[in-house]
Design an enzyme around this catalytic site. Structure first.
Site, PDB file in Angstrom:
ATOM      1  N   TYR A  34     -16.449   0.493   8.470  1.00 50.86           N
ATOM      2  CA  TYR A  34     -14.513   0.012   8.540  1.00 50.86           C
ATOM      3  C   TYR A  34     -14.242   0.752  10.024  1.00 50.86           C
ATOM      4  O   TYR A  34     -13.616   0.688  10.609  1.00 50.86           O
ATOM      5  CB  TYR A  34     -14.029   1.270   6.875  1.00 50.86           C
ATOM      6  CG  TYR A  34     -12.669   1.977   7.789  1.00 50.86           C
ATOM      7  CD1 TYR A  34     -11.944   0.724   6.907  1.00 50.86           C
ATOM      8  CD2 TYR A  34     -12.300   2.746   8.223  1.00 50.86           C
ATOM      9  CE1 TYR A  34     -10.132   1.314   7.616  1.00 50.86           C
ATOM     10  CE2 TYR A  34     -11.236   3.239   8.914  1.00 50.86           C
ATOM     11  CZ  TYR A  34     -10.153   2.322   8.160  1.00 50.86           C
ATOM     12  OH  TYR A  34      -9.134   3.430   8.509  1.00 50.86           O
TER      13      TYR A  34
ATOM     14  N   GLU B  86     -11.098   7.810  11.132  1.00 46.34           N
ATOM     15  CA  GLU B  86     -12.437   7.532  11.225  1.00 46.34           C
ATOM     16  C   GLU B  86     -12.823   7.656  12.644  1.00 46.34           C
ATOM     17  O   GLU B  86     -13.571   7.264  12.647  1.00 46.34           O
ATOM     18  CB  GLU B  86     -12.235   6.383  10.271  1.00 46.34           C
ATOM     19  CG  GLU B  86     -12.331   7.090   8.133  1.00 46.34           C
ATOM     20  CD  GLU B  86     -13.176   8.009   8.506  1.00 46.34           C
ATOM     21  OE1 GLU B  86     -14.563   7.469   8.186  1.00 46.34           O
ATOM     22  OE2 GLU B  86     -13.043   9.034   7.695  1.00 46.34           O
TER      23      GLU B  86
ATOM     24  N   GLY C 299       1.006  -0.961  -0.287  1.00 46.46           N
ATOM     25  CA  GLY C 299       0.338   0.053   0.102  1.00 46.46           C
ATOM     26  C   GLY C 299       1.374   1.796  -0.360  1.00 46.46           C
ATOM     27  O   GLY C 299       2.393   1.021  -0.081  1.00 46.46           O
TER      28      GLY C 299
ATOM     29  N   SER D 172      -7.879   4.793  13.068  1.00 49.52           N
ATOM     30  CA  SER D 172      -7.779   5.877  12.156  1.00 49.52           C
ATOM     31  C   SER D 172      -8.537   6.489  12.356  1.00 49.52           C
ATOM     32  O   SER D 172      -9.302   6.318  13.594  1.00 49.52           O
ATOM     33  CB  SER D 172      -8.211   5.109  11.066  1.00 49.52           C
ATOM     34  OG  SER D 172      -9.303   6.181  10.369  1.00 49.52           O
TER      35      SER D 172
HETATM   36  N1  GDD Z   1     -13.774   8.356  -1.868  1.00 50.70           N
HETATM   37  C1  GDD Z   1     -14.137   9.320  -2.258  1.00 50.70           C
HETATM   38  N2  GDD Z   1     -14.674   9.870  -3.586  1.00 50.70           N
HETATM   39  N3  GDD Z   1     -14.864  10.103  -1.467  1.00 50.70           N
HETATM   40  C2  GDD Z   1     -15.122  11.721  -1.579  1.00 50.70           C
HETATM   41  C3  GDD Z   1     -15.582  11.689  -2.816  1.00 50.70           C
HETATM   42  C4  GDD Z   1     -15.421  11.041  -3.891  1.00 50.70           C
HETATM   43  O1  GDD Z   1     -16.209  10.963  -5.088  1.00 50.70           O
HETATM   44  N4  GDD Z   1     -16.429  12.781  -2.979  1.00 50.70           N
HETATM   45  C5  GDD Z   1     -16.505  13.092  -1.703  1.00 50.70           C
HETATM   46  N5  GDD Z   1     -15.939  13.145  -0.703  1.00 50.70           N
HETATM   47  C6  GDD Z   1     -15.669  12.849   0.562  1.00 50.70           C
HETATM   48  C7  GDD Z   1     -16.168  11.190   1.742  1.00 50.70           C
HETATM   49  O2  GDD Z   1     -16.889  11.537   2.088  1.00 50.70           O
HETATM   50  C8  GDD Z   1     -15.620  11.865   2.433  1.00 50.70           C
HETATM   51  O3  GDD Z   1     -15.484  12.867   4.015  1.00 50.70           O
HETATM   52  C9  GDD Z   1     -13.986  12.270   2.001  1.00 50.70           C
HETATM   53  O4  GDD Z   1     -14.443  12.943   0.718  1.00 50.70           O
HETATM   54  C10 GDD Z   1     -13.018  11.862   2.329  1.00 50.70           C
HETATM   55  O5  GDD Z   1     -13.067  10.964   1.888  1.00 50.70           O
HETATM   56  P1  GDD Z   1     -11.854   9.130   1.108  1.00 50.70           P
HETATM   57  O6  GDD Z   1     -10.731   9.919   0.292  1.00 50.70           O
HETATM   58  O7  GDD Z   1     -12.795   8.382   0.823  1.00 50.70           O
HETATM   59  O8  GDD Z   1     -10.788   9.032   2.893  1.00 50.70           O
HETATM   60  P2  GDD Z   1     -11.975   8.939   4.668  1.00 50.70           P
HETATM   61  O9  GDD Z   1     -10.841   9.850   4.998  1.00 50.70           O
HETATM   62  O10 GDD Z   1     -12.997   8.399   4.017  1.00 50.70           O
HETATM   63  O11 GDD Z   1     -10.588   8.466   4.891  1.00 50.70           O
HETATM   64  C11 GDD Z   1      -9.528   7.919   4.159  1.00 50.70           C
HETATM   65  O12 GDD Z   1      -9.105   8.288   5.749  1.00 50.70           O
HETATM   66  C12 GDD Z   1      -8.490   7.854   7.369  1.00 50.70           C
HETATM   67  C13 GDD Z   1      -8.154   8.544   8.027  1.00 50.70           C
HETATM   68  O13 GDD Z   1      -6.543   8.466   7.578  1.00 50.70           O
HETATM   69  C14 GDD Z   1      -8.693   6.192   3.841  1.00 50.70           C
HETATM   70  O14 GDD Z   1      -7.722   6.449   3.816  1.00 50.70           O
HETATM   71  C15 GDD Z   1      -9.234   5.545   5.757  1.00 50.70           C
HETATM   72  O15 GDD Z   1      -8.975   4.073   5.866  1.00 50.70           O
HETATM   73  C16 GDD Z   1      -7.888   6.340   6.889  1.00 50.70           C
HETATM   74  O16 GDD Z   1      -8.452   5.239   8.223  1.00 50.70           O
END
Ligand code: GDD
Length: 312
Positions: free
Chosen positions: A149, A127, A11, A125
């Protein structure tokens, strides 16, 4: 020479951590999964071929992990393996729990039996804070998870604490806020956006479809965050640590900065679709990294504008 064993070496974080540990003079071992999609593609660690040693294995096949633990007898074990996509965890909640919760427990059992003198790192995390209970979140903030998650990560976090306290193991958890890089998976929002900017700029794509752009996150650079993992493993006692930049911006602001970098207006390309909304959203996260800054002298170097630039 110290030996590190990384589960989840393929990863983003596994790649940065491997490079960092190699620079420090470690021997680096890792487990890679057999993956039909990636079979003929470069992996995130193929540039380290010959410098790291990888084995086929899977966190859900504990015998494959035990074999490596016995053969290598590592000094440090880093568990970075997970079903890490929050939205997808609503589609595959049981698989997510098998890997992120039971996987950690199985790993701890093997570690306790085979090499209990080793040090153990668990990727917890931000989260886990979910629907936040304080404006900034630190090591004392209660968890309030909002997705399968996050619930699975809370189990992982507490089972590590439980093993540490019950069996006197050096087992720590890093509660990492979002950390990004050019190696970030393409379905996470920062990579999805920055990749789209490049593709739109080169006329390979015409639109970018996102979900909730009002969500706010504390985004840092993965390269800085793996240093924090190593630092907490060198501390004189096993504890849990929040790793964050302490600053948050919205997805919308990240989008704007990314398009502005190539002088394009994000509004002209943006579509919003229900498909990317989550059944339950974490609207705001902002870490308070005071403890790790003060006690381990950790300071993230890459600021948000540099991160956007690097990723675009
Ligand atoms: N993925 C994604 N795709 N997220 C979106 C989108 C889209 O098209 N549009 C808006 N978002 C918003 C999500 O709803 C969320 O609020 C935010 O963007 C971030 O989403 P992600 O990039 O998917 O990350 P995450 O915050 O849910 O989780 C990540 O970070 C955590 C903390 O380090 C992941 O990497 C987790 O595994 C990790 O624990």
């Amino acid at each position: 020479m110290k030996k590190a064993f990384i589960i989840g070496i393929g990863g983003q974080d596994g790649s940065y951590l491997s490079e960092y540990l190699l620079e420090l003079g470690y021997e680096v071992y890792g487990i890679v999964r057999r993956n039909s999609v990636c079979e003929h593609q470069e992996s995130r660690v193929s540039h380290l071929d010959g410098r790291i040693k990888t084995f086929y294995g899977d966190l859900l096949d504990i015998s494959s992990i035990e074999k490596v633990l016995r053969d290598v007898m590592p000094d440090e074990i880093y568990n970075l393996a997970a079903q890490s996509h929050v939205r997808i965890s609503f589609d595959i909640p049981q698989f997510t729990t098998q890997v992120n919760a039971l996987g950690v427990l199985n790993l701890l059992e093997s570690y306790k039996q085979i090499c209990p003198k080793a040090r153990f790192y668990q990727a917890s995390s931000s989260e886990m804070f979910g629907e936040i209970l304080t404006k900034k979140q630190n090591e004392r903030t209660p968890f309030n998870p909002r997705s399968p998650y996050a619930v699975s990560k809370v189990f992982g976090h507490f089972i590590v604490k439980n093993y540490r306290e019950s069996y006197n193991l050096f087992a720590v958890s890093g509660i990492l806020f979002n950390h990004e890089s050019p190696l970030r998976g393409e379905t996470f929002v920062t990579r999805k956006i920055t990749r789209a900017v490049g593709r739109i700029y080169h006329k390979l794509q015409t639109k970018l479809t996102l979900g909730n752009i009002n969500a706010e996150r504390d985004w840092g650079f993965a390269g800085d965050f793996v240093e924090a993992m190593w630092l907490m493993m060198q501390h004189n006692k096993p504890e849990d640590w929040v790793v964050a930049t302490g600053k948050s911006i919205s997805v919308k602001e990240f989008l704007k900065k990314s398009f502005e970098y190539v002088n394009l207006d994000a509004e002209e390309y943006l579509l919003i679709s229900d498909k990317y909304f989550r059944p339950n959203e974490v609207n705001f996260l902002q870490g308070d990294p005071e403890k790790i800054k003060k006690e381990l002298n950790w300071d993230p170097k890459v600021k948000i504008d540099d991160l956007v630039k690097m990723m675009v």
